[in-house]
Motif scaffolding. Structure first.
Motif, short mmCIF file in Angstrom:
data_model
loop_
_atom_site.label_atom_id
_atom_site.label_comp_id
_atom_site.label_asym_id
_atom_site.label_seq_id
_atom_site.Cartn_x
_atom_site.Cartn_y
_atom_site.Cartn_z
N ASP A 3 0.84 -1.19 0.00
CA ASP A 3 0.00 0.00 0.00
C ASP A 3 0.89 1.25 0.00
N ASP A 4 0.26 2.41 -0.13
CA ASP A 4 1.01 3.66 -0.16
C ASP A 4 1.84 3.87 1.09
N ASP A 5 1.38 3.33 2.21
CA ASP A 5 2.13 3.49 3.46
C ASP A 5 3.16 2.40 3.68
N GLY A 6 3.34 1.54 2.67
CA GLY A 6 4.35 0.48 2.78
C GLY A 6 3.84 -0.79 3.42
N SER A 7 2.57 -0.82 3.80
CA SER A 7 2.01 -2.01 4.43
C SER A 7 1.44 -2.96 3.37
N TRP A 8 1.11 -4.16 3.82
CA TRP A 8 0.48 -5.17 2.97
C TRP A 8 -1.00 -5.32 3.32
N ASP A 9 -1.58 -4.34 3.98
CA ASP A 9 -2.92 -4.49 4.53
C ASP A 9 -3.97 -4.84 3.48
N GLU A 10 -3.95 -4.17 2.35
CA GLU A 10 -4.98 -4.41 1.35
C GLU A 10 -4.86 -5.80 0.74
N ASP A 11 -3.65 -6.28 0.51
CA ASP A 11 -3.47 -7.63 0.00
C ASP A 11 -3.95 -8.67 1.02
N VAL A 12 -3.67 -8.43 2.28
CA VAL A 12 -4.12 -9.36 3.32
C VAL A 12 -5.63 -9.30 3.44
N ARG A 13 -6.21 -8.10 3.40
CA ARG A 13 -7.67 -7.99 3.45
C ARG A 13 -8.32 -8.77 2.31
N LEU A 14 -7.80 -8.60 1.10
CA LEU A 14 -8.36 -9.31 -0.04
C LEU A 14 -8.18 -10.81 0.09
N ALA A 15 -7.06 -11.25 0.63
CA ALA A 15 -6.84 -12.69 0.83
C ALA A 15 -7.88 -13.27 1.79
N VAL A 16 -8.18 -12.52 2.84
CA VAL A 16 -9.20 -12.97 3.80
C VAL A 16 -10.56 -13.06 3.12
N TYR A 17 -10.96 -12.00 2.45
CA TYR A 17 -12.30 -11.97 1.87
C TYR A 17 -12.46 -12.95 0.70
N HIS A 18 -11.43 -13.11 -0.10
CA HIS A 18 -11.54 -14.03 -1.22
C HIS A 18 -11.57 -15.48 -0.74
N ALA A 19 -10.84 -15.80 0.33
CA ALA A 19 -10.90 -17.16 0.87
C ALA A 19 -12.31 -17.48 1.37
N PHE A 20 -12.91 -16.53 2.07
CA PHE A 20 -14.29 -16.75 2.53
C PHE A 20 -15.26 -16.83 1.36
N ALA A 21 -15.16 -15.89 0.44
CA ALA A 21 -16.12 -15.83 -0.66
C ALA A 21 -16.05 -17.07 -1.54
N HIS A 22 -14.85 -17.55 -1.83
CA HIS A 22 -14.69 -18.64 -2.79
C HIS A 22 -14.69 -20.02 -2.14
N HIS A 23 -14.27 -20.09 -0.87
CA HIS A 23 -14.10 -21.40 -0.23
C HIS A 23 -14.91 -21.57 1.06
N GLY A 24 -15.54 -20.50 1.55
CA GLY A 24 -16.34 -20.60 2.77
C GLY A 24 -15.52 -20.73 4.03
N ARG A 25 -14.27 -20.32 3.99
CA ARG A 25 -13.39 -20.45 5.16
C ARG A 25 -12.40 -19.30 5.20
N ALA A 26 -11.78 -19.14 6.38
CA ALA A 26 -10.71 -18.16 6.50
C ALA A 26 -9.47 -18.64 5.77
N PRO A 27 -8.58 -17.75 5.37
CA PRO A 27 -7.35 -18.18 4.69
C PRO A 27 -6.43 -18.94 5.64
N SER A 28 -5.66 -19.86 5.07
CA SER A 28 -4.67 -20.59 5.84
C SER A 28 -3.47 -19.70 6.12
N ALA A 29 -2.60 -20.16 7.03
CA ALA A 29 -1.39 -19.41 7.34
C ALA A 29 -0.51 -19.20 6.09
N PRO A 30 -0.30 -20.24 5.26
CA PRO A 30 0.49 -20.00 4.03
C PRO A 30 -0.17 -18.99 3.08
N GLU A 31 -1.49 -19.02 3.00
CA GLU A 31 -2.18 -18.06 2.14
C GLU A 31 -2.00 -16.64 2.66
N LEU A 32 -2.07 -16.46 3.96
CA LEU A 32 -1.85 -15.14 4.54
C LEU A 32 -0.41 -14.68 4.30
#
Length: 229
Positions: A3-32
């Motif tokens: 992100d603009d502030d140097g963080s990975w927050d938006e990528d992590v947020r999307l990983a969380v939401y896409h795991a739930f949306a597509h698989h019905g579960r939270a992302p695994s540790a490797p996915e995060l």
């Protein structure tokens, strides 16, 4: 992508939401870790910032328990699509899933009435609200919903009718909140999470939320923002 502030927050947020949306579960540790440039520690730091910004809810083990409208455990609702089975965070969230997940325009929402235990199964689709005499009761006012969000979600439930709401309130000693018919609940849910699966999503400011509630027919003190917001 940082992100603009140097963080990975938006990528992590999307990983969380896409795991739930597509698989019905939270992302695994490797996915995060993959979402945070290969570092699970960096991903966990991002999760805490996202939780502080009310994008998700963590438990005491730093696991994602809620990423509205998705839940990682049962809070009273199952939501079955043709490809995926989810836990819905509450009545509001369960009705929102077919509006958010493009591949699932119709789902089966199952729950039990807290007042009498009667099971209910409703087909909720994107095109029009479901028919039925059931009502939703929201216990916690909008201004307090994030004080204890798990308590809030656990008390946004579907009842057979207002008589069951009244019986449950009398039994539990709780004060009456807001009662919504199915059409109003569907109207509340259909656009609330629009854009949440896309990069750059921003939560509504309080005034925008109040305007959205009003469009769904929800006005008055129960739906007012926090004082000073």
């Amino acid at each position: 992508m940082r992100d603009d502030d140097g963080s990975w927050d938006e990528d992590v947020r999307l990983a969380v939401y896409h795991a739930f949306a597509h698989h019905g579960r939270a992302p695994s540790a490797p996915e995060l870790a993959d979402a945070a440039g290969g570092s699970l520690a960096v991903a966990k730091q991002a999760l805490h910032r996202l939780a502080a910004a009310h994008h998700l809810v963590l438990d005491e083990r730093e696991h994602v328990v809620l990423a509205h409208p998705f839940a990682a455990k049962s809070l009273g609702f199952s939501v079955m699509g043709t490809r995926t089975l989810w836990w819905g965070g509450c009545a509001w969230d369960s009705f929102a899933i077919p509006h958010l997940v493009e591949a699932e325009p119709e789902v089966l929402v199952a729950t039990r009435c807290p007042g009498c235990g009667q099971p209910h199964a409703l087909v909720v689709e994107r095109a029009k609200p479901p028919e039925g005499a059931q009502v939703a009761h929201f216990l916690v006012p909008a201004a307090r919903m994030w004080d204890d969000v798990l308590h809030t979600c656990a008390n946004q439930r579907l009842f057979c009718c207002e008589s069951c709401v009244d019986a449950w309130l009398a039994e539990t000693g709780r004060a009456r909140g807001s009662v919504l018919d199915l059409v109003t609940l569907w109207q509340l849910a259909r656009g609330w999470y629009a854009g949440r699966l896309e990069r750059g999503y921003r939560r509504r400011e309080p005034d925008d939320a109040v305007a959205y509630f009003a469009e769904a027919g929800l006005t008055g003190p129960f739906w007012a923002p926090p004082a000073g917001a």
